[in-house]
Design a protein around this motif. Structure first.
Motif, mmCIF file in Angstrom:
data_model
loop_
_atom_site.group_PDB
_atom_site.id
_atom_site.type_symbol
_atom_site.label_atom_id
_atom_site.label_comp_id
_atom_site.label_asym_id
_atom_site.label_seq_id
_atom_site.Cartn_x
_atom_site.Cartn_y
_atom_site.Cartn_z
ATOM 1 N N ARG A 1 1.175 2.909 6.302
ATOM 2 C CA ARG A 1 1.298 2.233 7.727
ATOM 3 C C ARG A 1 1.289 0.683 7.416
ATOM 4 O O ARG A 1 0.684 0.311 6.315
ATOM 5 C CB ARG A 1 0.023 2.636 8.592
ATOM 6 C CG ARG A 1 0.001 1.983 9.819
ATOM 7 C CD ARG A 1 -1.235 2.330 10.641
ATOM 8 N NE ARG A 1 -1.172 4.068 10.832
ATOM 9 C CZ ARG A 1 -1.948 4.716 10.213
ATOM 10 N NH1 ARG A 1 -2.930 4.232 9.258
ATOM 11 N NH2 ARG A 1 -1.813 5.943 10.437
ATOM 12 N N ASP B 1 -7.329 10.576 11.264
ATOM 13 C CA ASP B 1 -6.054 10.144 10.460
ATOM 14 C C ASP B 1 -6.329 10.523 9.097
ATOM 15 O O ASP B 1 -7.037 9.941 8.333
ATOM 16 C CB ASP B 1 -5.861 8.680 10.416
ATOM 17 C CG ASP B 1 -4.381 8.476 9.920
ATOM 18 O OD1 ASP B 1 -3.982 9.077 9.102
ATOM 19 O OD2 ASP B 1 -4.068 7.196 10.152
ATOM 20 N N TYR C 1 0.215 -3.082 8.976
ATOM 21 C CA TYR C 1 -0.460 -3.533 9.925
ATOM 22 C C TYR C 1 -0.067 -4.727 10.602
ATOM 23 O O TYR C 1 -0.462 -5.045 11.659
ATOM 24 C CB TYR C 1 -2.067 -3.607 9.448
ATOM 25 C CG TYR C 1 -2.709 -2.265 9.484
ATOM 26 C CD1 TYR C 1 -3.294 -1.745 10.694
ATOM 27 C CD2 TYR C 1 -2.583 -1.629 8.198
ATOM 28 C CE1 TYR C 1 -4.053 -0.690 10.513
ATOM 29 C CE2 TYR C 1 -3.269 -0.360 8.135
ATOM 30 C CZ TYR C 1 -3.983 0.012 9.256
ATOM 31 O OH TYR C 1 -4.637 1.508 9.421
#
Length: 212
Positions: free
Chosen positions: A138, A161, A140
């Motif tokens: 991911r 997660d 951010y």
């Protein structure tokens, strides 16, 4: 005058002869009495004086420090902590093992980045969450984010997660317009099981410096 054959007349006695005496001397001042001092006390005072002299001589013989920083010049350690940008690796954990049966507890993970400089803002250029294999899970930031002096930012990975696996990490890249004190990047892990809670932190490690 006396005639021949006559003896000289004698003077009448005026009483016993007086002996002249010297005038009395001035009385001498009487010295003030000095209280008697014991030998032990004198010896103690002498030892104290000798100790003071030895201490003074010893301090005078010490070499003067030559590594004192001059006014306006930072020590080498402080200079090493000043920089204009870094890449920081922050290890975190998405789960922990507990109990005798090797059970796994998922925990919430948070990245905290703090600008420790009191004068100059810093800019977060990149914040990435990578899994245990080093692959980016991911990102951010869609654009650079500025942290004001003494400002902070937080980035959270939810408890549910588990994409990061057992040993994920954050990669933080930051820059500044001038030399600033190093920011603080930490991982904060929090979880609960039954009535028990678990929490701990990890510290970031600098893995790259920006060109000055």
């Amino acid at each position: 005058m006396t005639q021949p054959g006559q003896s000289a007349p004698t003077r009448p006695s005026q009483g016993p002869s007086r002996v002249l005496s010297a005038p009395p001397l001035l009385s001498r001042p009487v010295a003030a009495r000095v209280p008697a001092v014991s030998v032990a006390r004198v010896r103690t005072l002498a030892l104290r004086v000798a100790a003071c002299l030895a201490l003074c001589c010893g301090l005078a013989a010490l070499p003067m420090p030559t590594g004192m920083p001059r006014a306006g010049i930072l020590p080498a350690v402080a200079q090493a902590e000043m920089t204009v940008g870094q890449t920081v690796y922050v290890p975190v954990y998405s789960s922990v093992v507990y109990g005798n049966r090797g059970r796994t507890l998922n925990i919430t993970t948070m990245l905290s980045v703090r600008n420790t400089d009191q004068r100059i803002p810093i800019t977060l250029m990149e914040v990435r969450y990578v899994d245990e294999n080093g692959k980016t899970v991911r990102t951010y930031l869609n654009e650079p984010r500025q942290l004001p002096p003494l400002g902070s930012a937080q980035f959270v990975v939810e408890e549910s997660d588990t994409l990061g696996g057992a040993g994920p990490a954050f990669i933080v890249v930051w820059r500044a317009a001038a030399q600033v004190s190093q920011p603080l990047a930490q991982g904060v892990m929090i979880g609960t099981v039954s009535s028990q809670g678990i929490s701990f932190i990890t510290e970031g490690k600098v893995v790259g410096n920006a060109a000055r």
